[in-house]
Design an enzyme around this catalytic site. Structure first.
Site, short mmCIF file in Angstrom:
data_model
loop_
_atom_site.label_atom_id
_atom_site.label_comp_id
_atom_site.label_asym_id
_atom_site.label_seq_id
_atom_site.Cartn_x
_atom_site.Cartn_y
_atom_site.Cartn_z
N HIS A 1 -0.96 7.74 0.85
CA HIS A 1 -1.48 7.72 -0.52
C HIS A 1 -2.41 8.91 -0.77
CE1 HIS A 1 -0.89 3.22 0.12
NE2 HIS A 1 -0.13 3.47 -0.93
N GLY B 1 -2.77 -0.49 -3.36
CA GLY B 1 -3.97 -0.55 -2.53
C GLY B 1 -3.67 -0.52 -1.05
N HIS C 1 -3.72 4.49 2.65
CA HIS C 1 -3.63 5.19 3.93
C HIS C 1 -3.38 6.67 3.63
CE1 HIS C 1 0.65 5.14 3.11
NE2 HIS C 1 0.61 3.82 3.01
N GLN D 1 8.27 9.83 -0.38
CA GLN D 1 9.70 9.77 -0.05
C GLN D 1 10.05 8.52 0.78
OE1 GLN D 1 11.44 13.19 2.13
NE2 GLN D 1 12.82 11.62 2.94
#
Ligand code: PAF
Length: 284
Positions: free
Chosen positions: A37, A31, A34, A150
């Site tokens: 995601h 959660g 940003h 990454q």
């Protein structure tokens, strides 16, 4: 977007989708979403018919209770972001669902040498908790592909080892780190930094790029690494935990001539009490 809180309900929904021949992409998160995601969701949408995002702050991967308590949570905002990103499914389970017998960290996963260095060394038990929760999620969602950033490069190697060792039929897709204009890697933890803290934090990336350039120019590995460490130590606001040059898959220390090797420069540091990590690859 469909929101499921129980295992049975998400599995019933996904089994219909699978019978219809849909491919499933899975984006596990904790959660406080940003752009990093959202980029994973976007990529998962390009590759799959149905995208599942999970939001669950997993207690067994925190070795520090303060860090767990302070972990940013904003699920109402997350739901709006996911709706806007046209995510198909949100899995939002409670602790009772994921750990019905209480915070069960009696089951440990050992990833060998991979979890004894860098993040594994400084956060004992962290990768065991990550492996445990992802094993649960992989069984529940049984997706075709799973997406990671990454930024958590060592976690990506851990996930690949989990998949290979436990024969999970899922493909790992690693997506490049998304950065602020300043170069600061996007992270849910950035929400805990002041504006000044964010400015200082951008020096981590700048330093990684300096070390990268030195290595690309054939500079001695130890000299490049030490230059990086010294330049971070100039900032009294940054408490450096490590800056290491490693093999990007095994995370063993890089040695000798680094040219043509798959090398990553990894850093972890505290700024304003917030622990940040970042990395860059040297030859890509
Ligand atoms: O990277 C994260 O956010 C977490 O470690 C993960 C993979 C969602 C497991 O809790």
């Amino acid at each position: 977007m469909q929101i499921f809180e129980s295992i049975k309900s998400i599995q019933a929904f996904l089994s219909v989708k699978k019978q219809q021949g849909c491919s499933i992409g899975f984006v596990p998160t904790m959660g406080a979403l940003h752009q990093g995601h959202l980029t994973l969701i976007e990529r998962a949408k390009t590759d799959n018919d149905v995208v599942v995002c999970s939001i669950y702050v997993n207690p067994t991967q925190f070795n520090n209770t303060f860090d767990l308590e302070k972990y940013p949570r904003n699920v109402d905002r997350d739901k709006i972001l996911l709706e806007n990103a046209e995510c198909d499914v949100l899995f939002y389970p409670s602790d009772e669902i994921m750990y019905p017998e209480g915070k069960d960290d009696s089951m440990k996963l050992d990833f060998g040498a991979l979890d004894k260095v860098l993040e594994g060394e400084f956060r004992p038990g962290h990768f065991s908790g990550v492996g445990l929760i992802l094993s649960k999620f992989f069984h529940i969602v049984s997706a075709d592909s799973v997406y990671f950033g990454q930024k958590d490069l060592q976690q990506c190697s851990i996930v690949q080892k989990l998949i290979d060792t436990l024969f999970f039929d899922i493909q790992l897709v690693v997506v490049p780190t998304v950065r602020e204009k300043s170069g600061l890697a996007m992270s849910s933890r950035n929400a805990r930094l002041s504006n000044e803290g964010k400015e200082v934090a951008a020096n981590l990336y700048e330093t990684l790029m300096k070390v990268r350039e030195m290595l690309q120019n054939g500079e001695d590995l130890n000299k490049a690494k030490q230059t990086g460490i010294n330049s971070i130590k100039k900032y009294k606001e940054i408490q450096l935990e490590y800056l290491e040059v490693v093999d990007r898959k095994s995370f063993t220390q890089a040695t000798g001539n680094t040219s043509k090797k798959e090398i990553a420069i990894c850093v972890a540091a505290f700024i304003e009490g917030v622990r940040l990590i970042d990395n860059v690859l040297v030859f890509s």
